[in-house]
Design an enzyme around this catalytic site. Structure first.
Site, PDB file in Angstrom:
ATOM      1  CG  LEU A 233      -2.145  -0.938   1.050  1.00 44.88           C
ATOM      2  CD1 LEU A 233      -2.943  -1.000   2.336  1.00 44.88           C
ATOM      3  CD2 LEU A 233      -3.032  -0.502  -0.098  1.00 44.88           C
ATOM      4  CG  HIS A 234       3.051   1.886  -3.577  1.00 43.51           C
ATOM      5  ND1 HIS A 234       2.755   2.728  -4.611  1.00 43.51           N
ATOM      6  CD2 HIS A 234       2.770   0.633  -4.004  1.00 43.51           C
ATOM      7  CE1 HIS A 234       2.326   2.013  -5.655  1.00 43.51           C
ATOM      8  NE2 HIS A 234       2.327   0.733  -5.301  1.00 43.51           N
ATOM      9  CB  ALA A 235       2.198   7.309  -2.688  1.00 42.61           C
TER      10      ALA A 235
END
Length: 88
Positions: free
Chosen positions: A14-16
């Site tokens: 769940l990165h940017a």
């Protein structure tokens, strides 16, 4: 309320970018959306909240929805995660 657990299979978790896509999709629904990982629970419509979970590749997250369109929301959000955040 409907809850499903899904494994993050995309390379970065769940990165940017993934968080932004998740939030954009979650905001299509009137139901309250909650995302949980590592025992922490955050608003699924908050990019800051989602990124604060620190959920990475291979980890499991639980997605919950509560409201009139909860089943549709869960189905679409689970599909989004399972498709590595590539929306159709």
């Amino acid at each position: 309320m409907v809850t499903k657990t899904v494994k993050l299979t995309n390379e970065d978790g769940l990165h940017a970018r993934a968080a932004a896509i998740f939030v954009r999709t979650a905001n299509r629904y009137t139901s309250e959306i909650t995302l949980e990982a590592h025992g922490d629970s955050v608003n699924g419509k908050s990019i800051i909240g989602i990124m604060s979970l620190g959920a990475f590749h291979g980890e499991e997250v639980s997605i919950s929805a509560n409201g009139v369109d909860e089943q549709e929301a869960i189905d679409n959000l689970v599909e989004l995660v399972e498709n590595n955040f590539i929306s159709s």
